[in-house]
Design a protein around this motif. Structure first.
Motif, PDB file in Angstrom:
ATOM      1  N   PHE A  65       0.847  -1.202   0.000  1.00  0.00           N
ATOM      2  CA  PHE A  65       0.000   0.000   0.000  1.00  0.00           C
ATOM      3  C   PHE A  65       0.881   1.250   0.000  1.00  0.00           C
ATOM      4  CE2 PHE A  65      -2.444   3.398   1.901  1.00  0.00           C
ATOM      5  CZ  PHE A  65      -3.723   3.221   1.411  1.00  0.00           C
ATOM      6  N   MET A  66       1.906   1.273   0.849  1.00  0.00           N
ATOM      7  CA  MET A  66       2.799   2.428   0.926  1.00  0.00           C
ATOM      8  C   MET A  66       3.619   2.582  -0.352  1.00  0.00           C
ATOM      9  SD  MET A  66       4.062   1.898   4.872  1.00  0.00           S
ATOM     10  CE  MET A  66       5.320   3.179   4.778  1.00  0.00           C
ATOM     11  N   ALA A  67       4.113   1.461  -0.897  1.00  0.00           N
ATOM     12  CA  ALA A  67       4.922   1.527  -2.111  1.00  0.00           C
ATOM     13  C   ALA A  67       4.118   2.075  -3.281  1.00  0.00           C
ATOM     14  CB  ALA A  67       5.473   0.143  -2.445  1.00  0.00           C
ATOM     15  N   GLY A  68       2.842   1.761  -3.333  1.00  0.00           N
ATOM     16  CA  GLY A  68       1.999   2.241  -4.415  1.00  0.00           C
ATOM     17  C   GLY A  68       1.617   3.703  -4.287  1.00  0.00           C
ATOM     18  N   ARG A  69       1.918   4.302  -3.127  1.00  0.00           N
ATOM     19  CA  ARG A  69       1.594   5.707  -2.878  1.00  0.00           C
ATOM     20  C   ARG A  69       2.818   6.434  -2.321  1.00  0.00           C
ATOM     21  NH1 ARG A  69      -2.070   2.134  -2.146  1.00  0.00           N
ATOM     22  NH2 ARG A  69      -4.269   2.453  -2.715  1.00  0.00           N
ATOM     23  N   ALA A  70       3.975   6.096  -2.844  1.00  0.00           N
ATOM     24  CA  ALA A  70       5.236   6.577  -2.269  1.00  0.00           C
ATOM     25  C   ALA A  70       5.288   8.100  -2.161  1.00  0.00           C
ATOM     26  CB  ALA A  70       6.410   6.067  -3.098  1.00  0.00           C
ATOM     27  N   ALA A  71       4.801   8.803  -3.179  1.00  0.00           N
ATOM     28  CA  ALA A  71       4.861  10.264  -3.171  1.00  0.00           C
ATOM     29  C   ALA A  71       3.690  10.890  -2.426  1.00  0.00           C
ATOM     30  CB  ALA A  71       4.895  10.796  -4.603  1.00  0.00           C
TER      31      ALA A  71
END
Length: 240
Positions: free
Chosen positions: A216-222
């Motif tokens: 989840f975090m990797a897909g919304r890194a920015a």
């Protein structure tokens, strides 16, 4: 630069430190910035209080209650930092329900981290909640944020929120205390409670299973808040 620290013992927060005494020129600048903010954002903007850190040591944080207008002014004009010395303290909930960890995407009109995903609930410390010895009660502060930001009742907490980590943001000067908060409900109940509040503090909530948090975090890194990322990494919440 972010610095995360896991807490292994109790944490006390005392709010009896003496406030700074800014020169008249700095106060006049604060007043001008605040009036401009009110003109831009409307009379709903409220000059409440927030806790500003004076000292931070293992097991004890000391500070004082600063006008919110000072904090806004310092954010708008960094030259005021030396006179105002605002170093806010915040609380962030590591909230775990039956189906996973609760995250929120900040609304577009909030003062900090607009549009970013973060652990929810979270908020500033205003000194309203105290323990019997006069220390600030961070657990009660977080439960108040829980009700206001998610609509979930505080009675769902299975135990008082417990401080488990610090996240110190050297860029903004903000320090957040991460508190573990377990609630007795599932993702459907979280969504139902939040629905009437959508678009206020948070635009949306998500309940993410622990084993899916890293993706989840990797897909919304920015679009993921620095403080929440720091707390998650400090506590090893994405580890297998």
């Amino acid at each position: 630069m972010m610095r995360g620290t896991a807490l292994t013992g109790p944490l006390a927060v005392r709010g009896d430190a003496a406030p700074p005494d800014p020169p008249r020129a700095a106060l006049d600048r604060v007043a001008a910035i605040w009036q401009a903010e009110k003109a831009r954002r409307g009379d709903a903007l409220f000059d409440g209080r927030l806790f500003s850190i004076r000292t931070l040591a293992p097991g004890l944080i000391t500070g004082w209650l600063a006008p919110y207008s000072w904090y806004v002014a310092q954010r708008r004009d960094a030259a005021l930092a030396a006179a105002l010395d605002i170093r806010p303290l915040g609380v962030t909930g590591i909230m775990i329900c039956d189906d996973g960890i609760v995250l929120g995407r900040r609304g577009g009109g909030v003062e900090t981290d607009a549009g970013l995903w973060e652990l929810a609930p979270s908020g500033g410390v205003d000194g309203e909640f105290r323990t019997g010895d006069g220390s600030l009660d961070l657990g009660a502060q977080l439960l108040n944020e829980l009700v206001e930001e998610t609509g979930l009742p505080a009675a769902l907490a299975t135990a008082p929120p417990r401080p488990v980590a610090l996240a110190e943001d050297g860029e903004s000067g903000i320090t957040d205390v991460g508190l573990l908060l377990r609630i007795a409900c599932d993702a459907a109940a979280v969504r139902a409670a939040f629905a009437p509040l959508a678009g206020q503090e948070y635009a949306e909530l998500a309940v993410v299973p622990r084993d899916a948090l890293g993706a989840f975090m990797a897909g919304r890194a920015a679009q993921f808040g620095r403080v929440s990322r720091c707390l998650i990494e400090t506590l090893g919440l994405t580890a297998p």
